[in-house]
Scaffold this motif. Structure first.
Motif, PDB file in Angstrom:
ATOM      1  N   LEU A 111      29.382   9.673  13.141  1.00 21.98           N
ATOM      2  CA  LEU A 111      28.183  10.379  13.543  1.00 21.98           C
ATOM      3  C   LEU A 111      26.916   9.700  12.770  1.00 21.98           C
ATOM      4  O   LEU A 111      25.810   9.518  13.440  1.00 21.98           O
ATOM      5  CB  LEU A 111      28.403  11.631  13.143  1.00 21.98           C
ATOM      6  N   GLY A 112      27.205   9.330  11.603  1.00 18.56           N
ATOM      7  CA  GLY A 112      25.966   8.689  10.935  1.00 18.56           C
ATOM      8  C   GLY A 112      25.528   7.523  11.439  1.00 18.56           C
ATOM      9  O   GLY A 112      24.311   6.841  11.585  1.00 18.56           O
ATOM     10  N   ARG A 113      26.624   6.466  11.811  1.00 16.54           N
ATOM     11  CA  ARG A 113      26.283   5.287  12.467  1.00 16.54           C
ATOM     12  C   ARG A 113      25.441   5.491  13.842  1.00 16.54           C
ATOM     13  O   ARG A 113      24.518   4.820  13.967  1.00 16.54           O
ATOM     14  CB  ARG A 113      27.581   4.652  12.819  1.00 16.54           C
ATOM     15  N   ILE A 114      25.809   6.460  14.835  1.00 11.20           N
ATOM     16  CA  ILE A 114      25.098   6.592  15.822  1.00 11.20           C
ATOM     17  C   ILE A 114      23.805   7.104  15.803  1.00 11.20           C
ATOM     18  O   ILE A 114      22.978   6.617  16.532  1.00 11.20           O
ATOM     19  CB  ILE A 114      25.972   7.314  16.931  1.00 11.20           C
ATOM     20  N   ARG A 115      23.620   8.148  14.677  1.00 15.69           N
ATOM     21  CA  ARG A 115      22.281   8.602  14.425  1.00 15.69           C
ATOM     22  C   ARG A 115      21.455   7.565  13.824  1.00 15.69           C
ATOM     23  O   ARG A 115      20.156   7.439  14.137  1.00 15.69           O
ATOM     24  CB  ARG A 115      22.411   9.762  13.452  1.00 15.69           C
ATOM     25  N   ARG A 116      21.877   6.692  13.112  1.00 14.08           N
ATOM     26  CA  ARG A 116      21.012   5.652  12.601  1.00 14.08           C
ATOM     27  C   ARG A 116      20.591   4.583  13.690  1.00 14.08           C
ATOM     28  O   ARG A 116      19.421   4.251  13.733  1.00 14.08           O
ATOM     29  CB  ARG A 116      21.799   5.070  11.568  1.00 14.08           C
ATOM     30  N   ALA A 117      21.575   4.402  14.547  1.00 11.98           N
ATOM     31  CA  ALA A 117      21.255   3.346  15.559  1.00 11.98           C
ATOM     32  C   ALA A 117      20.151   4.090  16.624  1.00 11.98           C
ATOM     33  O   ALA A 117      19.338   3.251  17.143  1.00 11.98           O
ATOM     34  CB  ALA A 117      22.575   2.988  16.572  1.00 11.98           C
ATOM     35  N   GLU A 118      20.059   5.181  16.664  1.00 20.01           N
ATOM     36  CA  GLU A 118      19.209   6.123  17.586  1.00 20.01           C
ATOM     37  C   GLU A 118      17.929   6.385  16.852  1.00 20.01           C
ATOM     38  O   GLU A 118      16.869   7.014  17.415  1.00 20.01           O
ATOM     39  CB  GLU A 118      19.727   7.362  18.125  1.00 20.01           C
TER      40      GLU A 118
END
Length: 423
Positions: free
Chosen positions: A217-224
């Protein structure tokens, strides 16, 4: 005399009945232990999705009690030994116990799955795939075989196969957090970011302590671009798994995003202590060195990362950018490697065009910059580089056209506005 003899005979009968009762009780107790061992070994998939989740040590303890009473457990003894060794990370002993079970009772879907897990962890991918194919041939809906198939597909970046297997499993086991976590990875690789995030949030609703879901979840929130939630997700993961290198890596990247170089460096260093071959940490430390003006350290870091991962085009671009001012020819070679590995990476074509322009390769420069502009219609940089080329060539009309195109792409491009005003 007769009365005494009768009493003796009666006592003998009573004793024999007591012995029979004791033996029957012992047999019943042994059978009870054996049945408990079998039940633990057969723990349902929903309660123990992975082989390591099966309470093998508890089952083995029950089986030991049954065997002490004289019962022969057969191949179950070896099956449980194999799982206990697997849980300890002793792959050689696990394989030996599994082979003993197979020799005694033949192949089963369970034993094929175990053999596949052992082969995967030993990085023998072809053998792992062969065993899982055999398991599914024997039982097409075997849940742990489908899970292993999904894991092998994720290893091979075959997101479609992984997603299909995980979707089948979720139809019958919708409340297993690890399935939603894995399906999120598959959906992310299929370009379905929103669906992936939904799967990870579902995983965390089912199991708030699943640290891998917090990391994902952290990875995808950072990517967004949601830096705050990304950082909070990595912190949640680290509360649950303080020495997890991927959680530390995520937190380090968030610190780097907000230019907190010291915090980022500390976490990157810790990542490399835990996972010495994590190239993203090596690249992160090189990025920090570049930001601090430590050019040689940055160059060394990028080159070290590329030795480990020579197809990483983004790092080739970073290396080319760092070399650009000092050695345009070496810079061009770095950009060319980036283009070879990622032909549709606009930044690589843009860098290559700029390097060729520096080297006086006019045709090559125009070709690369035009391709970069085509690949990313929102980026003003390749268009500005074309404008600079035409300025130097004395073609003011063409330059003016490109400066205007750059402003169309980014109205806030002050450099383009100033150059156009001077013409």
């Amino acid at each position: 005399m007769r009365r005494s003899l009768a009493l003796v005979m009666a006592a003998a009968v009573v004793c024999s009945l007591v012995v029979v009762g004791v033996v029957q009780h012992q047999d019943a107790t042994a059978e009870s232990h054996l049945e408990r061992a079998r039940a633990l070994f057969a723990t349902p998939f929903a309660d123990a999705p992975e082989l390591r989740d099966i309470p093998a040590a508890d089952a083995q303890a029950e089986l030991d009690l049954a065997e002490e009473a004289g019962l022969n457990a057969g191949a179950l003894h070896h099956d449980l030994d194999a799982l206990v060794h697997l849980g300890r990370g002793d792959l050689i002993s696990a394989e030996g116990a599994m082979s003993a079970a197979r020799s005694e009772a033949g192949w089963t879907p369970h034993r094929h799955v175990l053999a596949s897990v052992i082969a995967r962890e030993a990085q023998r991918t072809d053998l792992a795939l062969a065993h899982i194919t055999e398991a599914l041939a024997l039982e097409p809906d075997h849940p742990r075989a489908l899970l292993q198939k999904a894991d092998l597909a994720l290893d091979a970046d075959d997101a479609r196969t992984a997603e299909n297997a995980l979707r089948r499993l979720l139809e019958t086991a919708p409340n297993v957090a690890s399935l939603h976590d894995r399906r999120g990875l598959a959906l992310e690789r299929l370009g379905r970011a929103e669906d992936a995030e939904r799967e990870w949030r579902t995983a965390l609703e089912l199991d708030p302590e699943r640290h891998t879901a917090w990391i994902n979840l952290g990875r995808i929130r950072r990517a967004e671009g949601d830096a705050d939630e990304a950082a909070a997700s990595f912190e949640h993961a680290l509360e649950l798994a303080p020495a997890n290198p991927q959680a530390l890596l995520g937190r380090a990247l968030c610190a780097l995003d907000r230019d907190d170089l010291d915090a980022a460096a500390d976490d990157f260093d810790r990542v490399l202590e835990l996972a010495p071959h994590e190239t993203l940490a090596t690249i992160g430390l090189a990025d920090i060195a570049r930001a601090r003006g430590e050019v040689e350290t940055a160059l060394s870091g990028y080159r070290e990362a590329l030795r480990s991962k020579p197809t990483d085009s983004a790092t080739w671009v970073k290396l080319g950018n760092l070399l650009f001012q000092e050695d345009a020819s070496q810079s061009a070679l770095a950009y060319e490697r980036a283009v070879e590995n990622a032909p549709n990476l606009a930044a690589a074509h843009n860098g290559l065009g700029a390097a060729r322009m520096q080297l006086g390769d006019e045709a090559g420069a125009i070709e690369a910059l035009s391709r970069a502009a085509e690949l990313d219609p929102t980026d003003p940089h390749p268009v500005m580089n074309l404008a600079l080329y035409y300025e130097r060539a004395g073609d003011e009309d063409a330059a003016r056209l490109q400066w205007r195109a750059a402003l169309d792409r980014d109205p806030n491009a002050e450099f383009a506005r100033a150059r156009l005003a001077r013409m």
